[in-house]
Design an enzyme around this catalytic site. Structure first.
Site, PDB file in Angstrom:
ATOM      1  N   ASP A  74      79.143 -52.174  62.894  1.00 46.11           N
ATOM      2  CA  ASP A  74      78.541 -53.240  63.680  1.00 46.11           C
ATOM      3  C   ASP A  74      79.043 -54.617  63.253  1.00 46.11           C
ATOM      4  O   ASP A  74      79.227 -55.503  64.087  1.00 46.11           O
ATOM      5  CB  ASP A  74      77.013 -53.178  63.544  1.00 46.11           C
ATOM      6  CG  ASP A  74      76.408 -52.072  64.394  1.00 46.11           C
ATOM      7  OD1 ASP A  74      77.156 -51.397  65.129  1.00 46.11           O
ATOM      8  OD2 ASP A  74      75.183 -51.880  64.321  1.00 46.11           O
ATOM      9  N   THR A 189      67.609 -55.384  65.820  1.00 49.02           N
ATOM     10  CA  THR A 189      67.649 -54.186  64.972  1.00 49.02           C
ATOM     11  C   THR A 189      68.277 -54.465  63.612  1.00 49.02           C
ATOM     12  O   THR A 189      68.522 -53.536  62.842  1.00 49.02           O
ATOM     13  CB  THR A 189      68.436 -53.055  65.668  1.00 49.02           C
ATOM     14  OG1 THR A 189      69.720 -53.552  66.065  1.00 49.02           O
ATOM     15  CG2 THR A 189      67.684 -52.548  66.891  1.00 49.02           C
ATOM     16  N   SER A 192      65.920 -58.974  61.464  1.00 45.48           N
ATOM     17  CA  SER A 192      64.619 -59.158  62.113  1.00 45.48           C
ATOM     18  C   SER A 192      63.756 -57.898  61.996  1.00 45.48           C
ATOM     19  O   SER A 192      62.561 -57.974  61.697  1.00 45.48           O
ATOM     20  CB  SER A 192      64.819 -59.520  63.589  1.00 45.48           C
ATOM     21  OG  SER A 192      63.582 -59.648  64.247  1.00 45.48           O
TER      22      SER A 192
END
Length: 290
Positions: A74, A189, A192
């Site tokens: 990611d 995701t 937070s």
């Protein structure tokens, strides 16, 4: 979607990517009639690909580039999103890290890339946020665009920060906490979520504010509409250093007289989807971990 004829390949050189796998991927692309480019900052690590790829200095040099293929996790997608800002180039990620929310294919599925070449895919649009840090005179000290989040946090000494939060000019709360995460649905995701925030459908347009370790029980995450104008001001640092971190890439020291404004960016990114359940599958895998 129409058939893709030109892509830019963005491997994360910090990940161990087997040469054989990368060679097979590039051969799959070129055999399908696709032109493949790599950026010059990774050309040394991809030199073994020889004349199968074209080396370019920046995205603007790609001739009619129609997609970016990112090899990594990611974090690699976030880096690629910053490279792609201002270009209408969709991104597909092949995961060479842990279970990711943004990557679409796993290592063993890399050769499914021929579906992308043949136009057999859809795209998701993801909103980004823009933040401006202003000094006491209203002068802009810094400006950031993020895909994931903006994190206001204390420094190495764990002391509470006090600050006011406004939405569209209306005061929402005075918060005493270790900081605040301002996240996009894509970033919901990440930090937070770890701080107790909700998981948001990544295709929504909204801004999620999640206090980090709040001192009062009535400080809770709040989700605002995507067109909201958020402002954080009256920041009191309690003799501690305070910083704003943008997507884990850029950090600026925040002074007590500074204010931070946050709103939806004009930029968006597009993620290529081959599966109808990509985000939900990743969410299930994450939430089912022991």
């Amino acid at each position: 979607m129409s058939k893709i004829q030109s892509v830019v390949l963005i491997p994360n050189t910090g990940k161990h990517i087997e040469k054989e796998k990368l060679t097979s991927l590039v051969e799959k692309l070129t055999d399908g009639g696709c032109r493949v480019s790599v950026l010059s900052d990774v050309s040394e690590s991809t030199a073994f690909l020889g004349n199968r790829v074209e080396v370019i200095d920046n995205i603007a040099e790609t001739e009619n580039c129609e997609a970016a293929i990112v090899l990594g996790g990611d974090g690699s997608i976030i880096d690629a999103a910053h490279r792609m800002m201002g270009y209408d180039i969709p991104i597909i990620g092949i995961n060479f890290g842990h279970v990711g929310y943004l990557t679409e294919l796993e290592i063993g599925e890399a050769l499914e890339i021929d579906r992308v070449i043949n136009g057999d895919y859809t795209t998701d649009e993801r909103m980004m946020l823009e933040a401006q840090v202003r000094d006491k005179d209203g002068k802009i000290r810094a400006k950031y665009t993020v895909l994931n989040d903006l994190v206001l946090t204390n420094g190495p000494v764990a002391r509470l920060i006090t600050f006011d939060v406004y939405c569209n000019g209306v005061k929402v709360q005075t918060c005493r906490a270790d900081g605040m995460v301002s996240a996009t649905p894509t970033g919901s995701t990440a930090y937070s979520l770890s701080a107790g925030g909700p998981v948001l459908d990544p295709t929504l347009e909204s801004i999620c504010l999640t206090p980090i370790c709040p001192h009062t029980l009535n400080s809770r995450p709040v989700v605002f509409g995507g067109n909201s104008e958020i402002e954080i001001n009256n920041i009191k640092n309690n003799n501690s250093s305070v910083y704003l971190n943008a997507d884990g890439r850029d950090v600026i020291h925040i002074n007590e007289d500074d204010s931070i404004s946050i709103h939806k960016s004009e930029y968006k990114i597009k993620l290529i989807r081959l599966k109808g359940y990509g985000f939900l599958s990743a969410l299930n895998a994450k939430l089912s971990e022991n």
